[in-house]
Design a protein around this motif. Structure first.
Motif, PDB file in Angstrom:
ATOM      1  N   ALA A 160       5.485   6.819   1.686  1.00 37.81           N
ATOM      2  CA  ALA A 160       6.174   7.750   1.942  1.00 37.81           C
ATOM      3  C   ALA A 160       6.054   8.145   3.616  1.00 37.81           C
ATOM      4  CB  ALA A 160       6.124   8.920   1.401  1.00 37.81           C
ATOM      5  N   LEU A 161       4.742   8.320   4.053  1.00 41.35           N
ATOM      6  CA  LEU A 161       4.491   8.639   5.392  1.00 41.35           C
ATOM      7  C   LEU A 161       5.018   7.508   6.266  1.00 41.35           C
ATOM      8  CD1 LEU A 161       0.967  10.203   4.643  1.00 41.35           C
ATOM      9  CD2 LEU A 161       2.724  11.513   5.973  1.00 41.35           C
ATOM     10  N   LEU A 162       4.760   6.191   5.898  1.00 41.57           N
ATOM     11  CA  LEU A 162       5.211   5.340   6.777  1.00 41.57           C
ATOM     12  C   LEU A 162       6.667   5.204   7.103  1.00 41.57           C
ATOM     13  CD1 LEU A 162       2.440   2.461   6.069  1.00 41.57           C
ATOM     14  CD2 LEU A 162       2.666   3.786   8.111  1.00 41.57           C
ATOM     15  N   LYS A 163       7.408   5.543   5.904  1.00 37.90           N
ATOM     16  CA  LYS A 163       8.788   5.517   5.927  1.00 37.90           C
ATOM     17  C   LYS A 163       9.437   6.605   6.676  1.00 37.90           C
ATOM     18  CE  LYS A 163      12.825   5.658   2.799  1.00 37.90           C
ATOM     19  NZ  LYS A 163      13.288   5.745   1.578  1.00 37.90           N
ATOM     20  N   TRP A 164       8.684   7.696   6.622  1.00 35.59           N
ATOM     21  CA  TRP A 164       8.835   8.866   7.556  1.00 35.59           C
ATOM     22  C   TRP A 164       8.798   8.402   8.945  1.00 35.59           C
ATOM     23  CZ3 TRP A 164       5.531  11.289  11.025  1.00 35.59           C
ATOM     24  CH2 TRP A 164       6.053  12.277  11.565  1.00 35.59           C
ATOM     25  N   ALA A 165       7.677   7.699   9.361  1.00 36.28           N
ATOM     26  CA  ALA A 165       7.537   7.415  10.676  1.00 36.28           C
ATOM     27  C   ALA A 165       8.401   6.261  11.068  1.00 36.28           C
ATOM     28  CB  ALA A 165       5.907   6.786  10.880  1.00 36.28           C
ATOM     29  N   GLY A 166       9.131   5.556  10.127  1.00 38.52           N
ATOM     30  CA  GLY A 166      10.046   4.615  10.573  1.00 38.52           C
ATOM     31  C   GLY A 166       9.998   3.285  10.118  1.00 38.52           C
ATOM     32  N   LEU A 167       9.039   2.827   9.180  1.00 37.16           N
ATOM     33  CA  LEU A 167       8.851   1.606   8.704  1.00 37.16           C
ATOM     34  C   LEU A 167       9.474   1.396   7.561  1.00 37.16           C
ATOM     35  CD1 LEU A 167       7.010  -1.118   8.619  1.00 37.16           C
ATOM     36  CD2 LEU A 167       5.419   0.010   7.216  1.00 37.16           C
ATOM     37  N   GLN A 168      10.301   0.303   7.690  1.00 39.51           N
ATOM     38  CA  GLN A 168      11.057  -0.213   6.252  1.00 39.51           C
ATOM     39  C   GLN A 168      10.371  -1.294   5.784  1.00 39.51           C
ATOM     40  OE1 GLN A 168      13.506   1.671   5.345  1.00 39.51           O
ATOM     41  NE2 GLN A 168      13.339   2.869   7.090  1.00 39.51           N
ATOM     42  N   SER A 169       9.625  -0.744   4.696  1.00 38.20           N
ATOM     43  CA  SER A 169       8.885  -1.990   3.961  1.00 38.20           C
ATOM     44  C   SER A 169       8.555  -1.505   2.421  1.00 38.20           C
ATOM     45  CB  SER A 169       7.424  -2.291   4.510  1.00 38.20           C
ATOM     46  OG  SER A 169       6.443  -2.961   3.895  1.00 38.20           O
ATOM     47  N   ASN A 170       8.703  -2.533   1.541  1.00 41.50           N
ATOM     48  CA  ASN A 170       8.290  -2.322   0.090  1.00 41.50           C
ATOM     49  C   ASN A 170       6.969  -2.539  -0.205  1.00 41.50           C
ATOM     50  OD1 ASN A 170      11.258  -2.150  -0.257  1.00 41.50           O
ATOM     51  ND2 ASN A 170      11.365  -4.206  -0.117  1.00 41.50           N
ATOM     52  N   LEU A 171       6.206  -2.970   0.791  1.00 43.31           N
ATOM     53  CA  LEU A 171       4.668  -3.063   0.519  1.00 43.31           C
ATOM     54  C   LEU A 171       4.143  -1.946   0.037  1.00 43.31           C
ATOM     55  CD1 LEU A 171       4.081  -5.991   2.978  1.00 43.31           C
ATOM     56  CD2 LEU A 171       4.698  -6.401   0.384  1.00 43.31           C
ATOM     57  N   LYS A 172       3.143  -1.904  -0.637  1.00 36.73           N
ATOM     58  CA  LYS A 172       2.220  -0.561  -1.190  1.00 36.73           C
ATOM     59  C   LYS A 172       0.807  -1.118  -1.451  1.00 36.73           C
ATOM     60  CE  LYS A 172       6.041   2.425  -3.089  1.00 36.73           C
ATOM     61  NZ  LYS A 172       6.344   3.067  -4.303  1.00 36.73           N
ATOM     62  N   PRO A 173       0.058  -1.438  -0.254  1.00 36.78           N
ATOM     63  CA  PRO A 173      -1.386  -1.692  -0.590  1.00 36.78           C
ATOM     64  C   PRO A 173      -1.971  -0.754  -1.126  1.00 36.78           C
ATOM     65  CG  PRO A 173      -0.718  -2.415   1.811  1.00 36.78           C
ATOM     66  CD  PRO A 173       0.538  -1.586   1.125  1.00 36.78           C
ATOM     67  N   ASP A 174      -2.988  -1.134  -2.240  1.00 34.18           N
ATOM     68  CA  ASP A 174      -3.678  -0.070  -2.802  1.00 34.18           C
ATOM     69  C   ASP A 174      -5.006   0.015  -2.598  1.00 34.18           C
ATOM     70  OD1 ASP A 174      -5.087   1.245  -4.965  1.00 34.18           O
ATOM     71  OD2 ASP A 174      -3.859   0.624  -6.683  1.00 34.18           O
ATOM     72  N   LEU A 175      -5.460   1.075  -1.648  1.00 38.06           N
ATOM     73  CA  LEU A 175      -6.651   0.755  -0.898  1.00 38.06           C
ATOM     74  C   LEU A 175      -7.942   0.723  -2.400  1.00 38.06           C
ATOM     75  CD1 LEU A 175      -8.485   0.854   1.842  1.00 38.06           C
ATOM     76  CD2 LEU A 175      -8.287   3.320   1.612  1.00 38.06           C
ATOM     77  N   ALA A 176      -7.694   1.686  -3.314  1.00 39.03           N
ATOM     78  CA  ALA A 176      -8.785   1.794  -4.259  1.00 39.03           C
ATOM     79  C   ALA A 176      -8.959   0.573  -4.939  1.00 39.03           C
ATOM     80  CB  ALA A 176      -8.320   2.886  -5.196  1.00 39.03           C
ATOM     81  N   ALA A 177      -8.002  -0.306  -5.132  1.00 37.19           N
ATOM     82  CA  ALA A 177      -8.232  -1.443  -5.823  1.00 37.19           C
ATOM     83  C   ALA A 177      -8.901  -2.642  -5.001  1.00 37.19           C
ATOM     84  CB  ALA A 177      -6.865  -2.070  -6.306  1.00 37.19           C
ATOM     85  N   LEU A 178      -8.341  -2.520  -3.547  1.00 37.00           N
ATOM     86  CA  LEU A 178      -9.143  -3.423  -2.678  1.00 37.00           C
ATOM     87  C   LEU A 178     -10.601  -3.140  -2.367  1.00 37.00           C
ATOM     88  CD1 LEU A 178      -6.215  -3.460   0.136  1.00 37.00           C
ATOM     89  CD2 LEU A 178      -6.786  -5.078  -1.532  1.00 37.00           C
ATOM     90  N   ARG A 179     -11.053  -1.582  -2.617  1.00 35.27           N
ATOM     91  CA  ARG A 179     -12.130  -1.415  -2.281  1.00 35.27           C
ATOM     92  C   ARG A 179     -12.955  -1.517  -3.624  1.00 35.27           C
ATOM     93  NH1 ARG A 179     -11.547   4.182  -1.772  1.00 35.27           N
ATOM     94  NH2 ARG A 179     -11.321   3.912   0.504  1.00 35.27           N
ATOM     95  N   GLU A 180     -12.417  -1.730  -4.814  1.00 33.85           N
ATOM     96  CA  GLU A 180     -13.014  -2.142  -6.019  1.00 33.85           C
ATOM     97  C   GLU A 180     -13.410  -3.776  -5.796  1.00 33.85           C
ATOM     98  OE1 GLU A 180     -14.425  -1.203  -9.118  1.00 33.85           O
ATOM     99  OE2 GLU A 180     -14.605   0.664  -7.968  1.00 33.85           O
ATOM    100  N   GLN A 181     -12.456  -4.496  -5.281  1.00 35.72           N
ATOM    101  CA  GLN A 181     -12.739  -5.979  -5.202  1.00 35.72           C
ATOM    102  C   GLN A 181     -13.748  -6.297  -4.240  1.00 35.72           C
ATOM    103  OE1 GLN A 181      -8.548  -7.449  -4.050  1.00 35.72           O
ATOM    104  NE2 GLN A 181      -7.887  -6.623  -6.024  1.00 35.72           N
TER     105      GLN A 181
END
Length: 477
Positions: free
Chosen positions: A433-454
């Motif tokens: 939502a914040l990146l969309k507010w800033a102007g980025l049009q993207s469908n990607l949603k990286p999950d930092l918590a999952a990346l950290r666990e990995q």
């Protein structure tokens, strides 16, 4: 206890790995760092503040972060002074010489925490700070061998071979220690090795013959880890994304882990801009948190970055300010009680119609809420760590809704957003939502918590040989 021959030798990640490995075995294990000096911190379950590295280690042990895991936290406010935090709460601001005398009291707090952890857990994995070879800090030491001697725990010594000189690091460190401290070291760990292990083996044999101590493990260099940095800003950055984000690096930047989720986003090119550098054209500029808002505001202005930010806004770019960066966006930052230095007022960037008064009481709280822009149902979560109250005019719009109350501020033209929330990009939906507010049009949603666990699991798997070696010595059961 895990100690290092240098700062950034890999102590934090080795402790996290050992915690995860022992936790997998069903051991009730807990991390601890007696004394930490860092500007990246986290809010704990008991309403205190500890270093982010210890919060990561708590996650590795699958525990909620607690102040006993880091009973003494030092947050530098200048080159010679720091805020002293004991058991999660601000105790005082001290210069280095005064703190050296205060260490006797600080050690009492450390031992209190250690005793509580002993009563509640099967194993404690302790992280040292810096290097035990700093002989000028030996007196009243609570961070390395002073602690190890006080509680009588074995020590493993870690060195980073990627820096070069690893054997000199080990021998030089041993030479700086007392006889009892040398005996306390049960073995060595070589970290961040890449290459042909057979070419290293003659050196390992030489080191063992020279010191009479074993090399417990040689750990590989692991690329692409998504782990919270203890303090230093990592040099690597994403450069392939189409959406450019700039973060000016101010001298007392705090909690730059706020940007980890953005660095992990494939469509984002996040760059840190340091002293003497010009802010380039970008889509979004983020002003980070600060341990000394007025001093860092003056630095930002001296670099000519205020002019660059104003130009960026004229061309329709977006700006976000987080915590101290939020305070800088306003009209005035007032410090009537000298919380951050000499009492006085500083003129802000004048980009939001807000004023801030610094206060001696620190707000520490984990919060949840929703965005106050775009889709109003998008959840946000984060934590507040700040000393100050910000007052917004009726012309500003809220950034978020927390417990039904307005939080932060947005400019009437919706180009600028300020908030006290650290970790606001960590939730995938809030980041989107914040990146969309800033102007980025993207469908990607990286999950930092999952990346950290990995990443925690990756470093744990790489450290299995170290646990096996320690268990063969009957150290980690």
């Amino acid at each position: 206890m895990v100690q290092g021959t240098t700062s950034d030798a890999g102590k934090s990640t080795v402790v996290a790995a050992l915690c995860r490995l022992l936790q997998r075995q069903g051991v009730r294990v807990v991390p601890m760092k007696p004394q930490n000096m860092a500007l990246n911190s986290a809010v704990t379950i008991d309403g205190g503040e500890i270093g982010r590295a210890q919060a990561l280690q708590a996650q590795a042990a699958r525990l909620p972060a607690h102040t006993d895991m880091n009973p003494v936290l030092l947050k530098p406010s200048s080159d010679t002074g720091a805020q002293v935090i004991i058991h999660g709460k601000v105790r005082a601001d001290m210069n280095a010489r005064d703190y050296q005398q205060y260490k006797t009291i600080a050690m009492g707090a450390v031992l209190e925490s250690y005793a509580r952890l002993q009563r509640n857990y099967d194993a404690i994995i302790v992280e040292g700070a810096g290097s035990p070879a700093e002989v000028n800090l030996r007196e009243r030491d609570i961070a390395n061998m002073g602690f190890a001697e006080a509680v009588d725990c074995p020590v493993i010594l870690v060195a980073d071979i990627d820096r070069g000189g690893v054997f000199a690091h080990f021998l030089g460190t041993l030479a700086c220690l007392s006889e009892s401290e040398q005996k306390r070291i049960v073995g060595f760990v070589i970290n961040r090795f890449r290459g042909d292990i057979s070419l290293l083996e003659p050196g390992l044999k030489w080191l063992e013959e020279k010191t009479g101590k074993p090399v417990l493990a040689v750990l590989p260099y692991l690329h692409g880890l998504q782990l919270d940095a203890e303090d230093a800003i990592q040099s690597s950055q994403s450069n392939s994304g189409k959406f450019k984000i700039i973060v000016p690096v101010i001298p007392r930047i705090s909690n730059h882990t706020d940007f980890d989720a953005l660095r992990a986003h494939p469509d984002v090119d996040l760059q840190f801009i340091s002293i003497g550098m010009t802010i380039p054209a970008a889509d979004l500029i983020i002003l980070p948190g600060s341990k000394n808002t007025r001093g860092d505001l003056e630095f930002l202005q001296s670099q000519g970055w205020q002019v660059a930010i104003e130009k960026h806004l004229r061309y329709g770019g977006k700006v976000i300010g987080i915590c101290g960066g939020y305070q800088m966006l306003g009209q005035v930052v007032s410090d009537p009680h000298g919380v951050e230095g000499n009492p006085g007022d500083s003129t802000g960037l004048g980009l939001l119609d807000i004023t801030t008064e610094l206060t001696s009481e620190k707000r520490l709280e984990q919060v949840t809420g929703t965005c106050a822009f775009g889709d109003l149902t998008v959840p946000v979560e984060g934590y507040e760590i700040h000393m100050g109250i910000t007052y917004a005019s009726n012309d500003t719009l809220p950034a978020f809704k927390i417990n039904g109350e307005d939080e932060g501020a947005r400019s009437p033209d919706n180009l600028i957003l300020g908030t006290y929330l650290h970790g606001l990009f960590d939730h995938p939906d809030a980041c989107h939502a914040l990146l969309k507010w800033a102007g980025l049009q993207s469908n990607l949603k990286p999950d930092l918590a999952a990346l950290r666990e990995q990443s925690i699991d990756r470093i744990a798997d790489a450290c299995q040989s170290l646990v096996d070696a320690l268990q063969s010595l009957s150290i980690a059961k």
